[in-house]
Scaffold this motif. Structure first.
Motif, PDB file in Angstrom:
ATOM      1  N   ARG A 291       0.807  -1.213   0.000  1.00  0.00           N
ATOM      2  CA  ARG A 291       0.000   0.000   0.000  1.00  0.00           C
ATOM      3  C   ARG A 291       0.844   1.269   0.000  1.00  0.00           C
ATOM      4  N   SER A 292       2.149   1.145   0.163  1.00  0.00           N
ATOM      5  CA  SER A 292       3.022   2.319   0.233  1.00  0.00           C
ATOM      6  C   SER A 292       3.916   2.458  -0.987  1.00  0.00           C
ATOM      7  N   LYS A 293       3.794   1.579  -1.978  1.00  0.00           N
ATOM      8  CA  LYS A 293       4.731   1.550  -3.089  1.00  0.00           C
ATOM      9  C   LYS A 293       4.720   2.850  -3.884  1.00  0.00           C
ATOM     10  N   ARG A 294       3.529   3.368  -4.184  1.00  0.00           N
ATOM     11  CA  ARG A 294       3.421   4.566  -5.015  1.00  0.00           C
ATOM     12  C   ARG A 294       3.461   5.850  -4.201  1.00  0.00           C
ATOM     13  N   GLY A 295       3.501   5.730  -2.891  1.00  0.00           N
ATOM     14  CA  GLY A 295       3.530   6.921  -2.063  1.00  0.00           C
ATOM     15  C   GLY A 295       2.177   7.555  -1.843  1.00  0.00           C
ATOM     16  N   ARG A 296       1.115   6.955  -2.330  1.00  0.00           N
ATOM     17  CA  ARG A 296      -0.240   7.451  -2.109  1.00  0.00           C
ATOM     18  C   ARG A 296      -1.214   6.276  -2.149  1.00  0.00           C
ATOM     19  N   LEU A 297      -2.385   6.489  -1.567  1.00  0.00           N
ATOM     20  CA  LEU A 297      -3.366   5.413  -1.431  1.00  0.00           C
ATOM     21  C   LEU A 297      -4.760   5.983  -1.615  1.00  0.00           C
ATOM     22  N   ARG A 298      -5.613   5.228  -2.322  1.00  0.00           N
ATOM     23  CA  ARG A 298      -6.983   5.675  -2.533  1.00  0.00           C
ATOM     24  C   ARG A 298      -7.905   5.046  -1.498  1.00  0.00           C
ATOM     25  N   LEU A 299      -8.768   5.875  -0.918  1.00  0.00           N
ATOM     26  CA  LEU A 299      -9.752   5.430   0.059  1.00  0.00           C
ATOM     27  C   LEU A 299     -11.129   5.464  -0.571  1.00  0.00           C
ATOM     28  N   GLU A 300     -11.978   4.546  -0.176  1.00  0.00           N
ATOM     29  CA  GLU A 300     -13.347   4.476  -0.689  1.00  0.00           C
ATOM     30  C   GLU A 300     -14.312   4.360   0.481  1.00  0.00           C
ATOM     31  N   ILE A 301     -15.319   5.228   0.495  1.00  0.00           N
ATOM     32  CA  ILE A 301     -16.330   5.248   1.553  1.00  0.00           C
ATOM     33  C   ILE A 301     -17.694   5.163   0.895  1.00  0.00           C
ATOM     34  N   GLU A 302     -18.498   4.226   1.341  1.00  0.00           N
ATOM     35  CA  GLU A 302     -19.852   4.076   0.815  1.00  0.00           C
ATOM     36  C   GLU A 302     -20.846   4.769   1.741  1.00  0.00           C
ATOM     37  N   VAL A 303     -21.781   5.501   1.125  1.00  0.00           N
ATOM     38  CA  VAL A 303     -22.826   6.201   1.874  1.00  0.00           C
ATOM     39  C   VAL A 303     -24.129   6.081   1.090  1.00  0.00           C
ATOM     40  N   GLY A 304     -25.223   5.879   1.792  1.00  0.00           N
ATOM     41  CA  GLY A 304     -26.521   5.753   1.137  1.00  0.00           C
ATOM     42  C   GLY A 304     -27.394   6.968   1.381  1.00  0.00           C
ATOM     43  N   VAL A 305     -28.149   7.368   0.377  1.00  0.00           N
ATOM     44  CA  VAL A 305     -29.089   8.484   0.493  1.00  0.00           C
ATOM     45  C   VAL A 305     -30.486   7.964   0.151  1.00  0.00           C
ATOM     46  N   ASP A 306     -31.488   8.668   0.644  1.00  0.00           N
ATOM     47  CA  ASP A 306     -32.874   8.256   0.425  1.00  0.00           C
ATOM     48  C   ASP A 306     -33.219   8.289  -1.054  1.00  0.00           C
ATOM     49  N   TYR A 307     -34.154   7.422  -1.452  1.00  0.00           N
ATOM     50  CA  TYR A 307     -34.548   7.359  -2.859  1.00  0.00           C
ATOM     51  C   TYR A 307     -35.191   8.661  -3.322  1.00  0.00           C
ATOM     52  N   ALA A 308     -35.747   9.453  -2.419  1.00  0.00           N
ATOM     53  CA  ALA A 308     -36.369  10.722  -2.794  1.00  0.00           C
ATOM     54  C   ALA A 308     -35.360  11.857  -2.918  1.00  0.00           C
ATOM     55  N   THR A 309     -34.094  11.602  -2.625  1.00  0.00           N
ATOM     56  CA  THR A 309     -33.053  12.640  -2.637  1.00  0.00           C
ATOM     57  C   THR A 309     -32.577  12.902  -4.056  1.00  0.00           C
ATOM     58  N   ASP A 310     -32.208  14.164  -4.315  1.00  0.00           N
ATOM     59  CA  ASP A 310     -31.574  14.532  -5.578  1.00  0.00           C
ATOM     60  C   ASP A 310     -30.146  13.976  -5.562  1.00  0.00           C
ATOM     61  N   VAL A 311     -29.891  12.943  -6.337  1.00  0.00           N
ATOM     62  CA  VAL A 311     -28.600  12.265  -6.286  1.00  0.00           C
ATOM     63  C   VAL A 311     -27.469  13.182  -6.732  1.00  0.00           C
ATOM     64  N   ASP A 312     -27.696  14.000  -7.764  1.00  0.00           N
ATOM     65  CA  ASP A 312     -26.644  14.903  -8.233  1.00  0.00           C
ATOM     66  C   ASP A 312     -26.253  15.898  -7.149  1.00  0.00           C
ATOM     67  N   ARG A 313     -27.234  16.384  -6.423  1.00  0.00           N
ATOM     68  CA  ARG A 313     -26.953  17.316  -5.338  1.00  0.00           C
ATOM     69  C   ARG A 313     -26.180  16.616  -4.213  1.00  0.00           C
ATOM     70  N   ALA A 314     -26.544  15.391  -3.905  1.00  0.00           N
ATOM     71  CA  ALA A 314     -25.835  14.630  -2.871  1.00  0.00           C
ATOM     72  C   ALA A 314     -24.387  14.369  -3.273  1.00  0.00           C
ATOM     73  N   ILE A 315     -24.147  14.086  -4.559  1.00  0.00           N
ATOM     74  CA  ILE A 315     -22.780  13.856  -5.042  1.00  0.00           C
ATOM     75  C   ILE A 315     -21.945  15.117  -4.904  1.00  0.00           C
TER      76      ILE A 315
END
Length: 392
Positions: A249-273
């Motif tokens: 995980r240290s070879k390139r000197g940087r690491l990507r993190l991923e976090i999952e989050v859920g929003v309500d189906y009635a939410t404007d997805v573009d606005r949440a992004i």
């Protein structure tokens, strides 16, 4: 040779007193000890004024010469030259033995000088290269020492042993037997050399090997040592690492993190992004390039699942968890400020129409049902009492 051995007999006659002989002997021993202790400083002093190779020759010649002179002085002062000459005669050393001994001695001295020269050459050639670590330079120096001394030993044995071929054949068979008996150990050592030169990871890197994860603290020829995030030290044999999948995980000197989050189906997805990307962009650990990115990942049971991805530099377990914690907190605060709901898991139940669906009983029906249940249980107990073996 006989004249050389008897040439210092005059010292015994020039110093007849035992006290003076002892004093001269102590002075000679003190000179040898002082030369041995100051050899490194003298060698460094000569290196500053001439080439390192010349410094090796001068310092080694001076050391050997002083040791022989002091030994001859002590032997001559105590009048033991005749005994040395008699021992020389009893050994019946022919004219070929002394040249062989001198050649062997000089070859050993030259071998020492060559190993030092090769060590300096390795430091000068690879010292300025960032692609070669200090550990790899040390391993290269050790390998060069083994090769040079092996060649020198074979040459010395060839001088003293006429049938050297049979000896080498026997040594070869012995090596085969030892190799078969310790093939796992030899395989581990070979894997260690491969890891040192292939450099899939280095000391200080954060790696994952099978189910083990931690920071590399040491790489030896036999095993690799990891320090887990729980403070435990894990020793992994190098042959296991060579045959396993290793994640660095240290070879390139940087690491990507991923976090999952859920929003309500009635939410404007573009606005949440947009809100999630702005929140992550304000985190101190998140890199601005590549920029944070939030994408829709899937339709969940209760929400539209978004995946927030961003990069951190100098990855370590502490920076990883700190960045992840701050990102989750920032996204949650941003959604709460805009009244965007992060739903918890929900489940909807429905009854079949042909069975009348679900019906909620009122208080009276529940009380009647409970009384009926109590009466039924009493009747069951009475029936049980009627059928017990004792009453029968």
């Amino acid at each position: 040779m006989s004249g050389l051995l008897t040439g210092l007999d005059w010292l015994s006659e020039a110093i007849p007193s035992a006290t003076l002989k002892l004093a001269v002997s102590l002075v000679a021993v003190a000179i040898v000890v002082s030369v041995l202790l100051s050899y490194r400083r003298f060698h460094a002093w000569v290196c500053q004024r001439t080439k390192p190779l010349y410094a090796d020759v001068i310092s080694m010649t001076l050391l050997i010469g002083i040791c022989f002179v002091c030994l001859g002085v002590v032997t001559g002062v105590w009048g033991r030259m005749e005994e040395v000459q008699q021992l020389y005669s009893e050994l019946d050393l022919n004219s070929n033995v002394i040249p062989r001994a001198i050649f062997s001695f000089l070859l050993i001295v030259v071998t020492v000088i060559i190993t030092r020269f090769v060590r300096r050459l390795i430091e000068e050639v690879f010292g300025s290269s960032s692609a070669v670590t200090a550990h790899q330079r040390k391993v290269t120096h050790r390998l060069s020492q083994v090769i040079i001394w092996s060649v020198s030993l074979v040459v010395v044995l060839g001088v003293w042993i006429e049938d050297l071929g049979s000896l080498l054949v026997g040594a070869g068979f012995l090596g085969i037997i030892v190799g078969m008996a310790a093939r796992q150990t030899l395989g581990t050592m070979l894997s260690g050399f491969v890891l040192m030169f292939a450099r899939p990871f280095e000391i200080g890197d954060w790696i994952e090997v099978e189910d083990n994860e931690g920071v590399v603290t040491d790489i030896s020829i036999v095993n690799t040592q990891l320090r887990s995030f729980d403070g435990e030290y894990i020793m992994i044999p190098n042959d296991v690492i060579a045959s396993s999948m290793v994640t660095n995980r240290s070879k390139r000197g940087r690491l990507r993190l991923e976090i999952e989050v859920g929003v309500d189906y009635a939410t404007d997805v573009d606005r949440a992004i947009t809100l999630a990307e702005d929140a992550i962009d304000d985190i101190e650990q998140a890199l601005s390039a590549p920029a944070p990115q939030v994408v829709t990942k899937s339709f969940g049971d209760s929400a539209v699942v978004l995946s927030a991805r961003f990069w951190i530099d100098k990855p370590s377990a502490r920076r990883y968890w700190r960045a992840r914690t701050e990102a989750i907190g920032a996204i949650k605060r941003a959604y709460e400020a805009e009244d965007i709901t992060i739903p918890f898991p929900q489940r909807e139940l429905s009854g079949r129409a042909e069975t009348g669906g679900f019906r909620i009983a009122d208080e009276q029906e529940r009380s009647v049902g409970s009384q009926t249940g109590e009466n039924g249980s009493d009747e069951a107990r009475q029936e049980h009492r009627m059928t017990t073996p004792e009453e029968n």
